[in-house]
Design a protein around this motif. Sequence first.
Motif, PDB file in Angstrom:
ATOM      1  N   UNK A   1     -22.862 -37.218 -55.292  1.00 38.16           N
ATOM      2  CA  UNK A   1     -21.968 -35.880 -55.163  1.00 38.16           C
ATOM      3  C   UNK A   1     -21.922 -35.378 -53.144  1.00 38.16           C
ATOM      4  N   UNK A   2     -23.889 -34.400 -54.133  1.00 36.62           N
ATOM      5  CA  UNK A   2     -24.153 -33.818 -52.730  1.00 36.62           C
ATOM      6  C   UNK A   2     -24.892 -34.941 -51.144  1.00 36.62           C
ATOM      7  N   UNK A   3     -24.689 -35.883 -51.473  1.00 40.96           N
ATOM      8  CA  UNK A   3     -24.818 -37.200 -49.967  1.00 40.96           C
ATOM      9  C   UNK A   3     -23.040 -36.821 -49.510  1.00 40.96           C
ATOM     10  N   UNK A   4     -22.414 -37.607 -50.066  1.00 43.23           N
ATOM     11  CA  UNK A   4     -20.614 -37.400 -50.161  1.00 43.23           C
ATOM     12  C   UNK A   4     -19.608 -36.282 -49.894  1.00 43.23           C
ATOM     13  N   UNK A   5     -20.597 -35.268 -50.270  1.00 48.97           N
ATOM     14  CA  UNK A   5     -20.101 -33.932 -50.207  1.00 48.97           C
ATOM     15  C   UNK A   5     -20.755 -33.469 -48.772  1.00 48.97           C
ATOM     16  N   UNK A   6     -22.039 -33.547 -47.927  1.00 50.25           N
ATOM     17  CA  UNK A   6     -22.428 -32.755 -47.534  1.00 50.25           C
ATOM     18  C   UNK A   6     -23.122 -31.785 -47.839  1.00 50.25           C
ATOM     19  N   UNK A   7     -23.341 -31.700 -48.977  1.00 46.91           N
ATOM     20  CA  UNK A   7     -24.105 -30.715 -49.551  1.00 46.91           C
ATOM     21  C   UNK A   7     -25.633 -29.934 -49.671  1.00 46.91           C
ATOM     22  N   UNK A   8     -26.011 -31.285 -48.945  1.00 48.86           N
ATOM     23  CA  UNK A   8     -27.794 -30.854 -49.205  1.00 48.86           C
ATOM     24  C   UNK A   8     -28.720 -29.942 -48.543  1.00 48.86           C
ATOM     25  N   UNK A   9     -29.462 -29.871 -48.512  1.00 50.21           N
ATOM     26  CA  UNK A   9     -30.109 -29.116 -47.871  1.00 50.21           C
ATOM     27  C   UNK A   9     -30.154 -29.168 -46.366  1.00 50.21           C
ATOM     28  N   UNK A  10     -30.707 -27.607 -45.905  1.00 50.35           N
ATOM     29  CA  UNK A  10     -31.029 -27.632 -44.691  1.00 50.35           C
ATOM     30  C   UNK A  10     -32.463 -28.451 -43.890  1.00 50.35           C
ATOM     31  N   UNK A  11     -31.869 -29.418 -43.431  1.00 49.21           N
ATOM     32  CA  UNK A  11     -32.659 -30.612 -42.927  1.00 49.21           C
ATOM     33  C   UNK A  11     -33.682 -30.626 -41.816  1.00 49.21           C
ATOM     34  N   UNK A  12     -34.707 -31.455 -41.384  1.00 56.42           N
ATOM     35  CA  UNK A  12     -35.101 -31.302 -40.065  1.00 56.42           C
ATOM     36  C   UNK A  12     -36.174 -33.002 -40.624  1.00 56.42           C
ATOM     37  N   UNK A  13     -36.015 -33.273 -39.021  1.00 59.30           N
ATOM     38  CA  UNK A  13     -36.425 -34.631 -39.142  1.00 59.30           C
ATOM     39  C   UNK A  13     -37.772 -34.627 -37.346  1.00 59.30           C
ATOM     40  N   UNK A  14     -38.660 -35.212 -38.093  1.00 55.75           N
ATOM     41  CA  UNK A  14     -40.022 -35.312 -37.569  1.00 55.75           C
ATOM     42  C   UNK A  14     -39.789 -36.576 -37.315  1.00 55.75           C
ATOM     43  N   UNK A  15     -40.135 -36.906 -35.641  1.00 53.22           N
ATOM     44  CA  UNK A  15     -40.632 -39.069 -35.138  1.00 53.22           C
ATOM     45  C   UNK A  15     -41.811 -38.416 -34.571  1.00 53.22           C
ATOM     46  N   UNK A  16     -41.969 -40.148 -34.391  1.00 54.87           N
ATOM     47  CA  UNK A  16     -43.195 -38.955 -33.060  1.00 54.87           C
ATOM     48  C   UNK A  16     -42.649 -39.314 -31.293  1.00 54.87           C
TER      49      UNK A  16
ATOM     50  N   UNK B   1     -33.375 -40.392 -32.599  1.00 55.80           N
ATOM     51  CA  UNK B   1     -33.860 -41.800 -33.165  1.00 55.80           C
ATOM     52  C   UNK B   1     -32.419 -41.656 -34.228  1.00 55.80           C
ATOM     53  N   UNK B   2     -32.010 -40.599 -35.446  1.00 58.57           N
ATOM     54  CA  UNK B   2     -30.753 -41.143 -35.981  1.00 58.57           C
ATOM     55  C   UNK B   2     -29.402 -41.031 -35.525  1.00 58.57           C
ATOM     56  N   UNK B   3     -29.345 -40.321 -34.058  1.00 57.04           N
ATOM     57  CA  UNK B   3     -28.262 -39.792 -33.402  1.00 57.04           C
ATOM     58  C   UNK B   3     -27.823 -41.165 -32.666  1.00 57.04           C
TER      59      UNK B   3
ATOM     60  N   UNK C   1     -27.374 -36.733 -40.726  1.00 63.31           N
ATOM     61  CA  UNK C   1     -27.222 -35.633 -41.849  1.00 63.31           C
ATOM     62  C   UNK C   1     -28.103 -34.304 -41.161  1.00 63.31           C
ATOM     63  N   UNK C   2     -28.771 -34.844 -40.370  1.00 62.80           N
ATOM     64  CA  UNK C   2     -30.012 -33.045 -39.515  1.00 62.80           C
ATOM     65  C   UNK C   2     -29.215 -33.301 -38.073  1.00 62.80           C
ATOM     66  N   UNK C   3     -28.977 -31.873 -37.512  1.00 61.78           N
ATOM     67  CA  UNK C   3     -28.809 -32.007 -36.189  1.00 61.78           C
ATOM     68  C   UNK C   3     -29.278 -32.084 -34.712  1.00 61.78           C
ATOM     69  N   UNK C   4     -29.151 -32.845 -33.372  1.00 56.90           N
ATOM     70  CA  UNK C   4     -29.923 -32.829 -32.832  1.00 56.90           C
ATOM     71  C   UNK C   4     -31.255 -31.706 -32.584  1.00 56.90           C
ATOM     72  N   UNK C   5     -30.808 -30.112 -32.466  1.00 60.08           N
ATOM     73  CA  UNK C   5     -31.805 -29.718 -32.294  1.00 60.08           C
ATOM     74  C   UNK C   5     -32.427 -28.864 -33.862  1.00 60.08           C
ATOM     75  N   UNK C   6     -32.141 -29.956 -35.013  1.00 61.94           N
ATOM     76  CA  UNK C   6     -33.650 -29.973 -35.838  1.00 61.94           C
ATOM     77  C   UNK C   6     -34.727 -31.206 -35.303  1.00 61.94           C
ATOM     78  N   UNK C   7     -34.059 -32.395 -34.549  1.00 66.59           N
ATOM     79  CA  UNK C   7     -35.040 -33.340 -34.446  1.00 66.59           C
ATOM     80  C   UNK C   7     -36.363 -32.818 -33.809  1.00 66.59           C
ATOM     81  N   UNK C   8     -37.471 -33.241 -34.048  1.00 63.80           N
ATOM     82  CA  UNK C   8     -38.262 -32.599 -33.463  1.00 63.80           C
ATOM     83  C   UNK C   8     -39.517 -33.835 -33.295  1.00 63.80           C
ATOM     84  N   UNK C   9     -40.033 -34.255 -31.811  1.00 68.28           N
ATOM     85  CA  UNK C   9     -41.025 -34.941 -32.022  1.00 68.28           C
ATOM     86  C   UNK C   9     -42.674 -34.864 -31.971  1.00 68.28           C
ATOM     87  N   UNK C  10     -43.465 -35.429 -32.591  1.00 69.28           N
ATOM     88  CA  UNK C  10     -45.404 -34.860 -32.270  1.00 69.28           C
ATOM     89  C   UNK C  10     -46.077 -36.259 -31.626  1.00 69.28           C
TER      90      UNK C  10
END
Length: 583
Positions: A65-80, A86-88, A108-117
């Motif tokens: 339900x949380x996934x289908x209703x988009x009611x999960x946590x405020x999430x960030x994504x870290x990639x190379x 990548x997600x977009x 699930x993660x907007x571009x402004x919370x996608x980061x690279x290391x």
Amino acid sequence: MAVLGIDVGGTFTDAVLLANGRLTTAKVPTEARQEESVLAAARAVRAREAGEVERFTHGTTIATNALLERKGARTAFVATAGFEHLLHLRRQNRAHLYRLCADHPPPLVPLERCYGVRERLGPEGVVQALDLESLPEIDAEAVAVCLLFSFRDAAHELAVADELRRRLPNAHVGISREVAPEFREYERASTTVVDAYLGPTLSRYLGSLAALCAKEGLVEPLVMRSSGGVATLAEAAAHPAWVLVSGPAAGVVGAAQVAHRAGIENAISLDMGGTSTDVCLIEDGKVARTGERVVGGLPLRLPTVDLHTVGAGGGSLVWRDSGGALRVGAESAGADPGPACYGRGGTHPTVTDANLLLGRLPERLAGGLELDREAAERALGGFDPAEVVEIVNAEMLRALRIISVERGHDPRDFALVAFGGAGPLHACALAEELEIGKVAVPAAAGVLSALGLVASDERRDRVVSYVRPLAEVGELPGEGEADLRYAGQSFELTVALGGDLAEAFHRAHEERYGYADRSHPVELVAVRTAEVRPSPELALPPSEALEVSGPAVVELEGATCWVPPGWVGARDGGDSTLILTRL
């Protein structure tokens, strides 16, 4: 030994208690707070009065339900670094082949919370050393980390995760190596993000459930995994994506048990509840599983029971589209107010209302619920009840054909195992359309998912990626499955380990595609194994012997079976399954 299974559905929460050779079942409406429904169901079967419950297994829809209703946590994504999009970008393909304007669901993660290391691993090792100073400041409740080639070497991912946990001690941090250690960057990233996104939500729920169970004097529950086994609360909280289709998977496990007890090795499970219908193939006594599925438009690279779900349930709403065509679903009346005939204030027509007007339901359902025929008539208005049933049957037929005909299986070689509150009402009509000659309906059809929880094994799946020629691979496990392909192909076929693996792949390829090229090198992509601890042996109490000839209505535990004209059924006193056949 007393064993308890509780499955939370979209409309009802089902409970099964097996104690002292006696089977007790119950259905209670699903509340907004699922943990309260779980406790209410446990009280309904008098779990505390049965003595010490030694095993309590739970199926939940919280993660789904949380996934289908988009009611999960405020999430960030870290990639190379360089792969933040990548997600977009996904796979740069269309959402639908023939609908040029159709859009993919947003990540699930907007571009402004996608980061690279800054770091880089290649097939042969470190290409660029990890620079933790390049990791920017992150503000999030959950963080998903997915770095290149981490399925082969997780050193950089582990270091990034340690740094994030130091900076964000209260955040849920997940890494792809722990969630989905397989190649294909987008699918691995998507799975890791889903896992992190659901982490705080599921952790809160499971923590609350554990506290309530302790207060109630119940043993801490195990949680059903999507792959058909069970896991501890701690394992489920650490990786929520593992339990994404928890409840429906339990239903298939229960259906496989029912089929086995009835001497049926090839079956198709049909689980029609109040909100949706789930179908799955059971071949040679084994539940079909897959390594990938799509939920809410997002790919998940995880072992799951190979279910196909459609929005067709007893509570599915009946309506007409802008062209005047009759439609059923995907919205449902839910538990509150429920179908109009429940007399709880519902005014929208549903499939249950249509079945009542067709004389396929008793005046009183299990649990003492009196059905209001006049309310059903008012709600349906100008709709023809028979046409409503035909439409919902057509939706389920499409699902059944997808898992059988479209995958090379002849449904005439299978029996149909019908359960859920509404499944046995429609099973015979569906079987006729597919020319299936046998329908199996368990006595506890309405609560079979909960019974499947009781009978589930403890299962822990493991996958190891290879992506190299099979001829270069050394010794492999004796049991499990292997994903194989011809070198240069984009997709794999899964075959059982053991014996001549290359020849097994050639035969599978020939069966699926009509040809095999034994001169072409075979590539091993991944090996999938599972550690399984069998569930306790359960002896179900026998049901009363029964013989029935259609047309007839048979009342079951939490469900009703409609036997149409031309069908007969029998249940002997030693088995709890009604076997229906066509004359």
